[in-house]
Design a protein around this motif. Structure first.
Motif, mmCIF file in Angstrom:
data_model
loop_
_atom_site.group_PDB
_atom_site.id
_atom_site.type_symbol
_atom_site.label_atom_id
_atom_site.label_comp_id
_atom_site.label_asym_id
_atom_site.label_seq_id
_atom_site.Cartn_x
_atom_site.Cartn_y
_atom_site.Cartn_z
ATOM 1 N N TRP A 33 38.807 119.854 1.083
ATOM 2 C CA TRP A 33 38.667 119.724 2.537
ATOM 3 C C TRP A 33 39.949 120.191 3.210
ATOM 4 N N VAL A 359 28.111 108.923 4.557
ATOM 5 C CA VAL A 359 28.193 109.563 3.232
ATOM 6 C C VAL A 359 29.188 110.705 3.379
ATOM 7 N N THR A 360 30.379 110.511 2.891
ATOM 8 C CA THR A 360 31.433 111.508 3.098
ATOM 9 C C THR A 360 31.552 112.461 1.912
ATOM 10 N N ARG A 361 30.742 112.224 0.869
ATOM 11 C CA ARG A 361 30.791 113.133 -0.277
ATOM 12 C C ARG A 361 29.649 114.137 -0.204
ATOM 13 N N LYS A 379 33.899 116.520 -3.493
ATOM 14 C CA LYS A 379 35.023 115.724 -3.001
ATOM 15 C C LYS A 379 34.741 115.071 -1.639
ATOM 16 N N ARG A 380 35.278 113.889 -1.495
ATOM 17 C CA ARG A 380 35.078 113.066 -0.306
ATOM 18 C C ARG A 380 35.925 113.580 0.860
ATOM 19 N N SER A 381 35.333 113.584 2.052
ATOM 20 C CA SER A 381 36.106 113.866 3.273
ATOM 21 C C SER A 381 36.663 112.556 3.819
ATOM 22 N N ARG A 382 37.722 112.659 4.610
ATOM 23 C CA ARG A 382 38.274 111.455 5.224
ATOM 24 C C ARG A 382 37.478 111.058 6.462
#
Ligand SMILES: *[C@@H]1O[C@H](CO)[C@@H](O)[C@H](O)[C@H]1NC(C)=O
Ligand SMILES: *[C@@H]1O[C@H](CO)[C@@H](O)[C@H](O)[C@H]1NC(C)=O
Ligand SMILES: *[C@@H]1O[C@H](CO)[C@@H](O)[C@H](O)[C@H]1NC(C)=O
Length: 544
Positions: A33, A359-361, A379-382
């Motif tokens: 990201w 859902v940040t992934r 990968k997860r976003s903030r």
């Protein structure tokens, strides 16, 4: 391009023949990201990439003051606007790539929850909205240097179109279908619709739930025989939009509603020469989720994707479980012909503050792998991207992700999910590849079925020793809003082996352009050449 340092390994690969494998195992990794801008001034509710590498972004004029002023000290007066009758801020911006500079644009009427389509000539058609904007169409023409602005045509639409969907047709017209309490469709340009301008479409009434609707922003996909796949609520039909006849009714998809506000998402999977078209619908909500959310109970979103071949003699949905449940996800076709699912929530529905558990992934779906092995979690976003968030593919193979505003106004504090003015780029795993193919020369314009040569460089290979097997794909840029990517389309082309042509890394691949406007309606697409699972940057091509 990395030169001499990368000679030894590729030479070994050539000797063991790896480079002639059609598509090597996709690049590992979970993506990255990057924050492109902490604020673009507005919340990216609607986004469209244009053929001059700019992105038109807009929200709604009745949101109150945005964080970017109208140019030249201008203001908009609107006695209908419940938030603010005099507004000197912009509600649309033009993002210039690759710098991510932002320029304010002038919208006069309300574009809230509207729709759009890139016309064959490269101008963006935007249709409808709310209030004073609900029968307006707006045109935005790209210009190098980004000096254009919106041109509005009031009362163009025959009825109000709020939460409608658009699809470009093989003859270059755009169908504008549905909308709140509109059980009909119409066309742009209006003159070419004949004596009637509005065509009743009872399927939208059949799929309408009185309390919750669940049939807004229908999913539209142009099938390669020229018919239109229309999905609303939990059902789909195939429509002949020329003769105005429903040709087939598909079985309901199990699990619950998938259209707004139970917003799942949908793509037409990449079209391949000779293969039957397939549609994928992912996420949504169980029945009753909207009413439950109004009462403060946020039901888990649907976890299933449903996949169907609408042209089969006896079409049936096959269900697969996503690794994460999701409502309000955006589905994007990547140049590798995989599907990215990003944004949204794991509980509740679309609507004002009606969702929980962002859902940040993102999740990657590989359509060609065997069932059970198709998903990968990335990968997860903030940043939570809830109601009114969007995502689009850009020219560089990145995914631009913006928006999120579950409030009826801009609200930056004391709310659960504040208004997001930021714009991020998600880099799919392929962007971490050590080298990428680079398009060196590609035609700017091609005719249907035309045989053309693409010249590209692929580092990490030793020229004259080998032939490469590459994939060439054209991708139509989507109009993204409310988990729908209107006109999104990827067409894989018949490509020969690429033969070495110059230098250490120069190759030529001969490809055949899409065979007809039913497969790829006329207009602007991005060419990508994909080698070993890694795409080049996109290069614009006009197909006509
Ligand atoms: C909006 O603009 C104001 C004034 O420029 C600034 O202080 C504030 O941080 C901005 N808010 C956001 C969320 O960008
Ligand atoms: C494209 O067509 C539309 C509709 O006819 C027109 O308004 C617009 O100016 C055209 N754009 C260009 C770049 O010619
Ligand atoms: C929501 O709450 C109201 C008031 O308590 C109740 O009458 C209604 O049945 C509830 N609806 C649902 C779907 O739970």
């Amino acid at each position: 391009i990395a030169a001499s340092s990368s000679f030894v390994l590729p030479l070994l690969l050539v000797l063991v023949g790896v480079s002639t494998v059609r598509t090597a195992a996709p690049v590992k990794g979970r993506g990255e990201w990057r924050l492109l801008r902490a604020s673009i001034g507005i919340s990216a509710m609607h986004m469209q990439l244009l053929p001059d590498d700019t992105v038109v972004i807009f929200d709604r004029t009745d949101f109150g003051r945005s964080n970017i002023s109208l140019p030249g000290g201008r203001c908009r007066f609107d006695s209908y606007d419940l938030a603010l009758t005099t507004d000197c801020t912009a509600h649309s911006v033009l993002l210039l790539l690759p710098s991510a500079a932002v320029r304010p644009l002038s919208l006069l009427t309300d574009t809230w929850c509207s729709s759009g389509a890139l016309l064959p000539n490269g101008s963006l058609l935007q249709t409808g909205g709310f209030n004073d904007g609900d029968r307006v169409i707006r045109l935005f023409s790209p210009s190098r240097g980004g000096r254009s602005d919106w041109v509005e045509r009031p009362f163009y639409l025959s009825v109000r179109r709020w939460y409608a969907s658009n699809q470009l047709l093989p003859d270059g017209r755009v169908i504008i279908l549905g909308g709140r309490r509109q059980f009909s469709y119409e066309f742009f340009p209006r003159e070419l619709a004949g004596s009637r301008t509005v065509f009743q479409f009872p399927f939208l009434l059949d799929t309408w739930n009185r309390e919750t609707e669940n049939n807004l922003y229908p999913f539209l996909h142009l099938l390669p025989d020229g018919t239109l796949f229309v999905f609303a609520n939990d059902r789909a039909v195939v429509l002949d939009a020329i003769r105005h006849r429903v040709l087939r009714r598909l079985p309901p998809v199990p699990g619950g509603p998938r259209s707004y506000p139970s917003s799942g998402s949908s793509v037409l999977l990449p079209l391949r020469p000779g293969a039957a078209p397939e549609v994928l619908v992912c996420g949504g909500t169980p029945w009753g989720s909207y009413q439950a959310a109004l009462n403060g109970t946020f039901l888990p979103a649907l976890r299933t994707c449903a996949r169907i071949k609408p042209a089969d003699s006896d079409p049936a949905w096959s269900l697969e479980d996503m690794p994460l449940p999701r409502v309000m996800g955006d589905m994007l076709l990547l140049p590798t012909c995989d599907v990215l699912i990003v944004n949204g929530a794991a509980a509740g529905t679309a609507g004002w503050e009606l969702a929980r558990n962002p859902v940040t992934r993102p999740v990657l779906y590989h359509p060609d792998r065997p069932a059970g092995r198709r998903f990968a979690v990335l990968k997860r976003s903030r940043i939570p991207r809830m109601y009114h968030s969007t995502a689009i593919l850009d020219t560089y193979g990145r995914v631009l992700v913006g928006g999120s505003n579950p409030q009826a106004h801009y609200a930056f504090a004391n709310v659960m999910y504040p208004t997001e003015l930021s714009l991020e780029a998600f880099h799919p795993p392929y962007l971490a590849a050590r080298t990428r193919p680079r398009m060196a020369a590609a035609p700017r314009e091609v005719g249907y079925g035309e045989r053309v040569a693409l010249r590209f460089e692929a580092a990490g290979h030793y020229g004259a020793w080998e032939e490469l097997v590459v994939e060439v794909v054209v991708v139509a840029p989507a109009f993204a809003t409310h988990a729908v990517g209107m006109n999104q389309r990827a067409v894989m082309l018949e490509a020969s082996r690429a033969v070495w042509a110059w230098g250490n890394f120069g190759y030529v691949a001969e490809v055949v352009a899409p065979p007809s406007p039913k497969v790829a309606p006329p207009g602007y697409y991005l060419w990508f050449v994909v080698h070993a699972g890694v795409p080049s940057n996109g290069v614009w091509v006009r197909i006509r």
